[in-house]
Motif scaffolding. Structure first.
Motif, PDB file in Angstrom:
ATOM      1  N   LEU A  68      -0.373  29.673  -5.531  1.00 15.69           N
ATOM      2  CA  LEU A  68       0.275  28.365  -5.644  1.00 15.69           C
ATOM      3  C   LEU A  68      -0.805  27.290  -5.505  1.00 15.69           C
ATOM      4  O   LEU A  68      -1.589  27.319  -4.554  1.00 15.69           O
ATOM      5  CB  LEU A  68       1.328  28.189  -4.559  1.00 15.69           C
ATOM      6  CG  LEU A  68       2.383  29.297  -4.422  1.00 15.69           C
ATOM      7  CD1 LEU A  68       3.325  28.995  -3.256  1.00 15.69           C
ATOM      8  CD2 LEU A  68       3.158  29.475  -5.720  1.00 15.69           C
ATOM      9  N   ILE A  69      -0.838  26.354  -6.451  1.00 16.48           N
ATOM     10  CA  ILE A  69      -1.855  25.307  -6.454  1.00 16.48           C
ATOM     11  C   ILE A  69      -1.172  23.961  -6.659  1.00 16.48           C
ATOM     12  O   ILE A  69      -0.330  23.813  -7.556  1.00 16.48           O
ATOM     13  CB  ILE A  69      -2.890  25.541  -7.573  1.00 16.48           C
ATOM     14  CG1 ILE A  69      -3.569  26.901  -7.411  1.00 16.48           C
ATOM     15  CG2 ILE A  69      -3.928  24.413  -7.604  1.00 16.48           C
ATOM     16  CD1 ILE A  69      -4.494  27.286  -8.554  1.00 16.48           C
ATOM     17  N   THR A  70      -1.544  22.981  -5.841  1.00 13.61           N
ATOM     18  CA  THR A  70      -1.011  21.623  -5.976  1.00 13.61           C
ATOM     19  C   THR A  70      -2.130  20.611  -5.790  1.00 13.61           C
ATOM     20  O   THR A  70      -3.152  20.905  -5.164  1.00 13.61           O
ATOM     21  CB  THR A  70       0.107  21.354  -4.942  1.00 13.61           C
ATOM     22  OG1 THR A  70      -0.418  21.576  -3.625  1.00 13.61           O
ATOM     23  CG2 THR A  70       1.321  22.244  -5.181  1.00 13.61           C
ATOM     24  N   PRO A  71      -1.946  19.391  -6.303  1.00  6.89           N
ATOM     25  CA  PRO A  71      -2.981  18.367  -6.151  1.00  6.89           C
ATOM     26  C   PRO A  71      -2.976  17.760  -4.748  1.00  6.89           C
ATOM     27  O   PRO A  71      -1.937  17.716  -4.089  1.00  6.89           O
ATOM     28  CB  PRO A  71      -2.586  17.316  -7.195  1.00  6.89           C
ATOM     29  CG  PRO A  71      -1.098  17.443  -7.293  1.00  6.89           C
ATOM     30  CD  PRO A  71      -0.810  18.914  -7.093  1.00  6.89           C
ATOM     31  N   GLN A  72      -4.145  17.307  -4.338  1.00  4.96           N
ATOM     32  CA  GLN A  72      -4.239  16.575  -3.076  1.00  4.96           C
ATOM     33  C   GLN A  72      -3.929  15.095  -3.335  1.00  4.96           C
ATOM     34  O   GLN A  72      -3.484  14.724  -4.423  1.00  4.96           O
ATOM     35  CB  GLN A  72      -5.604  16.830  -2.448  1.00  4.96           C
ATOM     36  CG  GLN A  72      -5.740  18.307  -2.069  1.00  4.96           C
ATOM     37  CD  GLN A  72      -7.049  18.681  -1.403  1.00  4.96           C
ATOM     38  OE1 GLN A  72      -7.922  17.850  -1.163  1.00  4.96           O
ATOM     39  NE2 GLN A  72      -7.210  19.971  -1.104  1.00  4.96           N
ATOM     40  N   GLU A  73      -4.108  14.244  -2.338  1.00 10.96           N
ATOM     41  CA  GLU A  73      -3.609  12.867  -2.394  1.00 10.96           C
ATOM     42  C   GLU A  73      -4.004  12.094  -3.643  1.00 10.96           C
ATOM     43  O   GLU A  73      -3.162  11.502  -4.323  1.00 10.96           O
ATOM     44  CB  GLU A  73      -4.054  12.080  -1.153  1.00 10.96           C
ATOM     45  CG  GLU A  73      -3.367  12.477   0.126  1.00 10.96           C
ATOM     46  CD  GLU A  73      -4.034  13.639   0.839  1.00 10.96           C
ATOM     47  OE1 GLU A  73      -3.619  13.950   1.958  1.00 10.96           O
ATOM     48  OE2 GLU A  73      -4.972  14.248   0.280  1.00 10.96           O
ATOM     49  N   ALA A  74      -5.296  12.067  -3.969  1.00  8.77           N
ATOM     50  CA  ALA A  74      -5.750  11.269  -5.113  1.00  8.77           C
ATOM     51  C   ALA A  74      -5.150  11.798  -6.410  1.00  8.77           C
ATOM     52  O   ALA A  74      -4.742  11.020  -7.282  1.00  8.77           O
ATOM     53  CB  ALA A  74      -7.273  11.253  -5.173  1.00  8.77           C
ATOM     54  N   GLY A  75      -5.074  13.110  -6.539  1.00  9.12           N
ATOM     55  CA  GLY A  75      -4.487  13.695  -7.735  1.00  9.12           C
ATOM     56  C   GLY A  75      -2.991  13.479  -7.820  1.00  9.12           C
ATOM     57  O   GLY A  75      -2.439  13.268  -8.906  1.00  9.12           O
ATOM     58  N   TYR A  76      -2.338  13.514  -6.675  1.00 11.67           N
ATOM     59  CA  TYR A  76      -0.893  13.303  -6.642  1.00 11.67           C
ATOM     60  C   TYR A  76      -0.532  11.926  -7.224  1.00 11.67           C
ATOM     61  O   TYR A  76       0.476  11.789  -7.928  1.00 11.67           O
ATOM     62  CB  TYR A  76      -0.381  13.420  -5.204  1.00 11.67           C
ATOM     63  CG  TYR A  76       1.098  13.165  -5.083  1.00 11.67           C
ATOM     64  CD1 TYR A  76       2.018  14.155  -5.412  1.00 11.67           C
ATOM     65  CD2 TYR A  76       1.581  11.934  -4.665  1.00 11.67           C
ATOM     66  CE1 TYR A  76       3.374  13.926  -5.323  1.00 11.67           C
ATOM     67  CE2 TYR A  76       2.939  11.696  -4.574  1.00 11.67           C
ATOM     68  CZ  TYR A  76       3.839  12.691  -4.903  1.00 11.67           C
ATOM     69  OH  TYR A  76       5.184  12.451  -4.831  1.00 11.67           O
ATOM     70  N   LYS A  77      -1.375  10.951  -6.966  1.00 14.85           N
ATOM     71  CA  LYS A  77      -1.094   9.579  -7.415  1.00 14.85           C
ATOM     72  C   LYS A  77      -1.315   9.365  -8.907  1.00 14.85           C
ATOM     73  O   LYS A  77      -0.972   8.313  -9.426  1.00 14.85           O
ATOM     74  CB  LYS A  77      -1.971   8.604  -6.630  1.00 14.85           C
ATOM     75  CG  LYS A  77      -1.653   8.552  -5.151  1.00 14.85           C
ATOM     76  CD  LYS A  77      -2.657   7.686  -4.426  1.00 14.85           C
ATOM     77  CE  LYS A  77      -2.474   7.793  -2.920  1.00 14.85           C
ATOM     78  NZ  LYS A  77      -3.537   7.106  -2.186  1.00 14.85           N
ATOM     79  N   THR A  78      -1.896  10.337  -9.602  1.00 15.35           N
ATOM     80  CA  THR A  78      -2.263  10.128 -11.007  1.00 15.35           C
ATOM     81  C   THR A  78      -1.146  10.386 -12.003  1.00 15.35           C
ATOM     82  O   THR A  78      -1.328  10.157 -13.194  1.00 15.35           O
ATOM     83  CB  THR A  78      -3.463  11.028 -11.398  1.00 15.35           C
ATOM     84  OG1 THR A  78      -3.060  12.406 -11.313  1.00 15.35           O
ATOM     85  CG2 THR A  78      -4.668  10.771 -10.518  1.00 15.35           C
ATOM     86  N   VAL A  84      -4.835  25.275  -2.426  1.00 16.71           N
ATOM     87  CA  VAL A  84      -4.633  26.601  -3.014  1.00 16.71           C
ATOM     88  C   VAL A  84      -4.086  27.534  -1.929  1.00 16.71           C
ATOM     89  O   VAL A  84      -4.628  27.602  -0.829  1.00 16.71           O
ATOM     90  CB  VAL A  84      -5.948  27.188  -3.567  1.00 16.71           C
ATOM     91  CG1 VAL A  84      -5.695  28.544  -4.220  1.00 16.71           C
ATOM     92  CG2 VAL A  84      -6.594  26.226  -4.572  1.00 16.71           C
ATOM     93  N   LEU A  85      -3.018  28.234  -2.267  1.00 19.81           N
ATOM     94  CA  LEU A  85      -2.484  29.292  -1.400  1.00 19.81           C
ATOM     95  C   LEU A  85      -2.521  30.591  -2.203  1.00 19.81           C
ATOM     96  O   LEU A  85      -2.062  30.641  -3.354  1.00 19.81           O
ATOM     97  CB  LEU A  85      -1.052  28.983  -0.985  1.00 19.81           C
ATOM     98  CG  LEU A  85      -0.373  30.032  -0.089  1.00 19.81           C
ATOM     99  CD1 LEU A  85       0.567  29.359   0.901  1.00 19.81           C
ATOM    100  CD2 LEU A  85       0.408  31.079  -0.923  1.00 19.81           C
ATOM    101  N   VAL A  86      -3.072  31.634  -1.583  1.00 17.61           N
ATOM    102  CA  VAL A  86      -3.087  32.961  -2.179  1.00 17.61           C
ATOM    103  C   VAL A  86      -2.321  33.891  -1.245  1.00 17.61           C
ATOM    104  O   VAL A  86      -2.581  33.931  -0.049  1.00 17.61           O
ATOM    105  CB  VAL A  86      -4.524  33.485  -2.366  1.00 17.61           C
ATOM    106  CG1 VAL A  86      -4.512  34.879  -2.990  1.00 17.61           C
ATOM    107  CG2 VAL A  86      -5.356  32.519  -3.211  1.00 17.61           C
ATOM    108  N   GLY A  87      -1.360  34.605  -1.800  1.00 12.49           N
ATOM    109  CA  GLY A  87      -0.555  35.506  -0.991  1.00 12.49           C
ATOM    110  C   GLY A  87      -0.193  36.763  -1.761  1.00 12.49           C
ATOM    111  O   GLY A  87      -0.586  36.929  -2.914  1.00 12.49           O
ATOM    112  N   THR A  88       0.557  37.623  -1.110  1.00 12.28           N
ATOM    113  CA  THR A  88       0.997  38.860  -1.749  1.00 12.28           C
ATOM    114  C   THR A  88       2.488  39.075  -1.489  1.00 12.28           C
ATOM    115  O   THR A  88       3.016  38.700  -0.449  1.00 12.28           O
ATOM    116  CB  THR A  88       0.219  40.095  -1.223  1.00 12.28           C
ATOM    117  OG1 THR A  88       0.364  40.148   0.188  1.00 12.28           O
ATOM    118  CG2 THR A  88      -1.234  40.028  -1.613  1.00 12.28           C
TER     119      THR A  88
END
Length: 197
Positions: free
Chosen positions: A134-144, A190-194
């Motif tokens: 699972l991947i998500t943007p951090q603060e600066a990317g979230y605002k774009t 980034v979260l990596v899981g199983t």
């Protein structure tokens, strides 16, 4: 979320692929490297968009996106991609048919309940013991992006993993340390899981 279904959204993604510094430098190189080092095997790329990540997964990987225009762009690029209805009918995409699920820059486009539903819909297609990224943007990317509706950081990613019964192997900030995400729009959680075996 309806904005992300439109032809205009696909056009925007296409325009952003080659805008600014991206015309001069291989800005995607670190992200390609990050995907390859995770050794994900056959990937189901949920919310694949134009296929940027799918291009860097094994050739047997498959993308799914609710934007039919983006799916068409993936196909034009020689990738295998489906709308959700098409994926449900695809003969080689049944339960347990993927080694990994990748959900990159998707969860922030939906409220928590819908995000839980989306993961629950697609995780059964991953084999027992398979990987989940699972991947998500951090603060600066979230605002774009005006179509972002919810900030999803490490805490929220872990909650999604717990709800989905995904065992978290690691979480990290990429490509730079966490504080950089407040100013650099391309820093990611980034979260990596199983999945259970």
């Amino acid at each position: 979320m309806s904005d992300t279904r439109s032809a205009d959204y696909t056009k925007r993604l296409t325009r952003l692929e080659t805008s600014g510094i991206k015309r001069l430098l291989p800005t995607q190189a670190p992200y390609r490297w990050n995907l390859r080092r995770l050794k994900l095997g056959r990937v189901l790329d949920v919310g694949c968009g134009l296929g940027r990540n799918l291009l860097n997964c094994s050739p047997q990987s498959v993308g799914v996106d609710h934007n039919a225009h983006s799916v068409a762009t993936c196909r034009e690029r020689g990738l295998t991609a489906y709308t959700p209805d098409e994926l449900a009918e695809a003969p080689d995409c049944g339960p347990g048919s993927f080694d990994s699920l990748l959900c990159a820059h998707v969860l922030e486009h939906m409220d928590e309940a819908l995000a839980v539903d989306v993961l629950a819909q697609y995780l059964p297609l991953v084999k027992p013991g398979g990987k989940v990224v699972l991947i998500t943007p951090q603060e600066a990317g979230y605002k774009t992006d005006a179509t972002h509706v919810r900030f999803v950081g490490f805490e929220e990613l872990r909650e999604h993993a717990e709800t989905a019964k995904v065992a978290v192997a690691r979480t990290y900030s990429f490509p730079f340390p966490r504080p950089v995400g407040k100013v650099f729009p391309y820093n990611e959680f980034v979260l990596v899981g199983t999945l259970p075996a």
